[in-house]
Each structure stands twice: as structure tokens, then as C-alpha cells.
Design a protein around this motif. Sequence first.
Motif, PDB file in Angstrom:
ATOM      1  N   GLY A   7      -3.746  -1.202  11.185  1.00 17.34           N
ATOM      2  CA  GLY A   7      -5.025  -1.610  10.619  1.00 17.34           C
ATOM      3  C   GLY A   7      -5.009  -1.048   9.175  1.00 17.34           C
ATOM      4  N   PHE A   8      -6.224  -1.464   8.350  1.00 11.98           N
ATOM      5  CA  PHE A   8      -6.317  -1.332   6.884  1.00 11.98           C
ATOM      6  C   PHE A   8      -6.379   0.225   6.713  1.00 11.98           C
ATOM      7  N   ASP A   9      -5.577   0.756   5.672  1.00 11.93           N
ATOM      8  CA  ASP A   9      -5.660   2.086   5.346  1.00 11.93           C
ATOM      9  C   ASP A   9      -6.347   1.902   3.911  1.00 11.93           C
ATOM     10  N   HIS A  10      -6.805   3.247   3.469  1.00 10.42           N
ATOM     11  CA  HIS A  10      -7.670   3.247   2.353  1.00 10.42           C
ATOM     12  C   HIS A  10      -7.045   2.705   1.041  1.00 10.42           C
ATOM     13  N   GLY A  11      -5.793   2.765   0.842  1.00  6.50           N
ATOM     14  CA  GLY A  11      -4.968   2.117  -0.044  1.00  6.50           C
ATOM     15  C   GLY A  11      -5.184   0.498  -0.370  1.00  6.50           C
ATOM     16  N   THR A  21       0.846  -1.254  -0.034  1.00  2.00           N
ATOM     17  CA  THR A  21       0.014  -0.133   0.149  1.00  2.00           C
ATOM     18  C   THR A  21       0.887   1.215  -0.114  1.00  2.00           C
ATOM     19  N   ALA A  22       0.565   2.169  -0.958  1.00  3.30           N
ATOM     20  CA  ALA A  22       1.054   3.474  -0.946  1.00  3.30           C
ATOM     21  C   ALA A  22       0.890   4.344   0.411  1.00  3.30           C
ATOM     22  N   HIS A  23       0.073   3.915   1.295  1.00  7.52           N
ATOM     23  CA  HIS A  23      -0.492   4.912   2.127  1.00  7.52           C
ATOM     24  C   HIS A  23       0.161   4.216   3.715  1.00  7.52           C
ATOM     25  N   TRP A  24       1.180   3.494   3.597  1.00  6.22           N
ATOM     26  CA  TRP A  24       1.944   2.842   4.818  1.00  6.22           C
ATOM     27  C   TRP A  24       3.497   3.194   4.528  1.00  6.22           C
ATOM     28  N   GLU A  25       4.139   4.200   5.099  1.00  6.61           N
ATOM     29  CA  GLU A  25       5.673   4.282   4.813  1.00  6.61           C
ATOM     30  C   GLU A  25       6.271   4.061   6.099  1.00  6.61           C
ATOM     31  N   THR A  26       7.364   3.104   6.102  1.00  8.82           N
ATOM     32  CA  THR A  26       8.503   3.071   7.254  1.00  8.82           C
ATOM     33  C   THR A  26       9.560   2.958   6.897  1.00  8.82           C
ATOM     34  N   GLU A  27      10.457   2.991   7.808  1.00  7.48           N
ATOM     35  CA  GLU A  27      11.974   3.004   7.674  1.00  7.48           C
ATOM     36  C   GLU A  27      12.384   1.776   6.825  1.00  7.48           C
TER      37      GLU A  27
END
Length: 270
Positions: A114-118, A50-56
Motif C-alpha cells: 500500500g501507500f506509505d506516508h513517503g 519512497t524512503a519508507h519502503w526498504e527491500t533486499e
Amino acid sequence: MTLPTYYLSHGGGPWPWMPQAAPTYAVLGASLKALRRELDEAPRAVLVVTAHWETEDFAFSAAESPGMIYDYSGFPPETYEIVYPAPGLPALAEQAAGLLRGGGMAASTDARRGFDHGTFSLMQAIWPAAQLPVVQMSIRRDYDPALHLAAGRLLAPLRDAGVAIIGSGLSFHNLRAMGTQGRQASAAFDGWLQRSLIGKQGPARDEALLHWEQAPAARLVHPREDHLMPLHVAVGAAADAPGSLAYHQNDFFGAITASSFRFGTAPVPQ
């Protein structure tokens, strides 16, 4: 059975729950329903990059019953109460993280994510019954194209284990140019995407994606490449499977050219 991988547009916000959005998303929605038909009952689970979860470093959601993350603003009040009740699959999250670690990459699992909208908007459009377990994969916040391609390659064995790998983003993602001002840029970049992906495979395709910033209008289309990096993971996981067009529209929001892609052969006839 080796499942194909996908790079799909997830649209904007919670659109599948908004009847007023149906005309805007008619073409995209039809393509996502077609994907459900072509996969039939082949997947046992879905891994959504998902494009809507960014982590190191790369991370995988590991909740048994994921909650909802309403990561949008300005939508009707009822869209902040919607639920996509698909189960998670902690064992798959651990397996995926283990594949990356085995290849020398740092990776973790997150039992709270949780689930993001992506994820939930895309999944609602494809599998509204929410019957398949879903695990989310983050993108790295450094947006390194080589690392995202490499991560996909390490995840490729999941395709033989009944896991559908879906990169969830948008081939055009400049919210300040979603109207006619984005017409020419989106068409130019989409043309490059199709030339680089359709019927292409192996090192030449990877090379194009490594240097995506050299594509026509690249930074006008993706001021930030968060919505492009899921493509790199999907292509990496596809190995030598050739690409094909899964969705195309040149009047999205009235003017934008957008596409989705499949890598590999669908398990059942379309």
C-alpha cells in the motif's frame, strides 16, 4: 516530451491532513503546489521512490487499488483513517521492474504493498485530487549509492513515456536534532547539496553523490541514509539534465535548512 525528475521533501507524517501543521509547512506546501502547476497535465503516471519502503532488492508496488500504510505514531486518531485514493498501475510496475532486470539488476513487483506516508503525504500535497496512477519503488536496504544511481539510469526511459519520477525523502533527516541543535549541520550539508547539484550534471555530479559521506556534517544530517537514497535514483534517472532548486527553507521547524531539487526542465512555464 521528456519529464524532469525530482527529489522532494515529503515532510513529517500525515501533515497535509492536519490544519494545525499549516504554518510549519507553508513554504514546503507552496513549493509542492508550484510543482503541480509546472507539470500541468504532462504526467500520465507517477513513480515515487519512497524512503519508507526498504527491500533486499528493488521492488515496485503493483496493486490496482493500493491500500494505506500508517507508518507513523503519536499523531491524532483521525490521521489513521485518511485515504489517498489514487489508483495503482500494475503495467508500469512491471515495466519498471523489467527495465532493471534488463540492466542486470534483481527487481520484483508487490501486489500487496500500500501507500506509505513517503508517498501519500507528498502526493496529497501535490495532487490532492488523486487523479494520477501512482507506483512506488523501494530503496535497497544496503543503501548502496552506486546501485541507486544505476537503477535510476535504467529507469530513465520512463521520462519519455509520461512518467514523473519523484524521489521522496528529506534533505535533513535526524529526528533527534530537528530543532536548533540541527541548525549548523543542516546548513552545512545543504550547502554541499546545492554546490553538488545546482547546474551540475554528468559524472562529476554522480561522483559527489557516490561519496556523500564526505560532505560536511553528513552523518549528523543522515545517521541513516534512507531519506537520501531516493535522491540518487532521481539523479540517475535525470541523465545529463542539470539540477535546480525546487524548494529551500532555512527555518524548517524553526531552525533546519532543507531543500528539494528538480533535474531537467519543467514542461510548462512556472
